[in-house]
Design a protein around this motif. Sequence first.
Motif, PDB file in Angstrom:
ATOM      1  N   UNK A 268     -12.321   7.241 -13.685  1.00 47.25           N
ATOM      2  CA  UNK A 268     -13.299   6.929 -12.644  1.00 47.25           C
ATOM      3  C   UNK A 268     -12.991   7.788 -11.426  1.00 47.25           C
ATOM      4  N   UNK A 269     -14.019   8.154 -10.684  1.00 49.80           N
ATOM      5  CA  UNK A 269     -13.828   9.045  -9.548  1.00 49.80           C
ATOM      6  C   UNK A 269     -12.880   8.462  -8.502  1.00 49.80           C
ATOM      7  N   UNK A 270     -12.914   7.148  -8.316  1.00 52.93           N
ATOM      8  CA  UNK A 270     -12.120   6.554  -7.231  1.00 52.93           C
ATOM      9  C   UNK A 270     -10.640   6.407  -7.570  1.00 52.93           C
ATOM     10  N   UNK A 271     -10.231   6.772  -8.780  1.00 51.12           N
ATOM     11  CA  UNK A 271      -8.803   6.742  -9.120  1.00 51.12           C
ATOM     12  C   UNK A 271      -8.291   8.121  -9.525  1.00 51.12           C
ATOM     13  N   UNK A 272      -9.201   9.069  -9.671  1.00 55.60           N
ATOM     14  CA  UNK A 272      -8.809  10.419 -10.103  1.00 55.60           C
ATOM     15  C   UNK A 272      -7.829  11.012  -9.104  1.00 55.60           C
TER      16      UNK A 272
ATOM     17  N   UNK B 248       0.837  -1.194   0.000  1.00 56.63           N
ATOM     18  CA  UNK B 248       0.000   0.000   0.000  1.00 56.63           C
ATOM     19  C   UNK B 248       0.880   1.255   0.000  1.00 56.63           C
ATOM     20  N   UNK B 249       0.522   2.205  -0.831  1.00 56.05           N
ATOM     21  CA  UNK B 249       1.292   3.431  -0.958  1.00 56.05           C
ATOM     22  C   UNK B 249       2.312   3.404  -2.083  1.00 56.05           C
TER      23      UNK B 249
ATOM     24  N   UNK C  39      -3.810   1.302  -3.100  1.00 58.23           N
ATOM     25  CA  UNK C  39      -4.537   0.847  -1.916  1.00 58.23           C
ATOM     26  C   UNK C  39      -4.891  -0.627  -2.077  1.00 58.23           C
ATOM     27  N   UNK C  40      -5.105  -1.333  -0.970  1.00 58.65           N
ATOM     28  CA  UNK C  40      -5.499  -2.747  -1.105  1.00 58.65           C
ATOM     29  C   UNK C  40      -6.738  -2.936  -1.980  1.00 58.65           C
ATOM     30  N   UNK C  41      -7.641  -1.985  -1.959  1.00 61.33           N
ATOM     31  CA  UNK C  41      -8.859  -2.126  -2.779  1.00 61.33           C
ATOM     32  C   UNK C  41      -8.594  -1.932  -4.266  1.00 61.33           C
ATOM     33  N   UNK C  42      -7.366  -1.576  -4.644  1.00 61.66           N
ATOM     34  CA  UNK C  42      -6.990  -1.520  -6.061  1.00 61.66           C
ATOM     35  C   UNK C  42      -6.597  -2.896  -6.583  1.00 61.66           C
ATOM     36  N   UNK C  43      -6.512  -3.875  -5.680  1.00 60.44           N
ATOM     37  CA  UNK C  43      -6.160  -5.236  -6.088  1.00 60.44           C
ATOM     38  C   UNK C  43      -7.195  -5.775  -7.069  1.00 60.44           C
ATOM     39  N   UNK C  44      -6.728  -6.209  -8.234  1.00 58.53           N
ATOM     40  CA  UNK C  44      -7.622  -6.693  -9.283  1.00 58.53           C
ATOM     41  C   UNK C  44      -6.793  -7.149 -10.479  1.00 58.53           C
ATOM     42  N   UNK C  45      -7.457  -7.810 -11.399  1.00 54.19           N
ATOM     43  CA  UNK C  45      -6.875  -8.040 -12.710  1.00 54.19           C
ATOM     44  C   UNK C  45      -7.206  -6.822 -13.569  1.00 54.19           C
ATOM     45  N   UNK C  46      -6.185  -6.253 -14.193  1.00 50.46           N
ATOM     46  CA  UNK C  46      -6.358  -5.046 -15.000  1.00 50.46           C
ATOM     47  C   UNK C  46      -6.300  -5.414 -16.475  1.00 50.46           C
TER      48      UNK C  46
END
Length: 125
Positions: A61-65, A14-15, A87-94
Amino acid sequence: QVQLGESGGGLVQAGDSLKLSCVVSGRTFMANAVAWFRQRTGHQYEFVATIGRRGGTVLYADNVKGRFTISSDNAENTVYLQMNSLKPEDTAAYFCAGAPAITSNYERPSDYEYWGQGTQVTVSS
């Protein structure tokens, strides 16, 4: 046809920051708009950002701006996603996805015909 290929994913804390790349090949003019989507386990695709590679329009998207930046190197037919303050909530397949142009439905996965296979980003707390 158009092919898109992502790279740059990985495991970070994170960070930290990470930069994803999406190479567009084939009939690249059919992917003048390239977007990044992400998909968390068990969830639907979530729009992250899109760029018009010829006109330079960028939308987020607003949550990444303010944390993520999308850019395009047209000479290399590559679109980047610079991700800062992860952030941990950015964890995903992109995934990167291509379309002939940005439309008013730019946040919908169905607006993009061409897709890469994805790259995993994992952010630990």
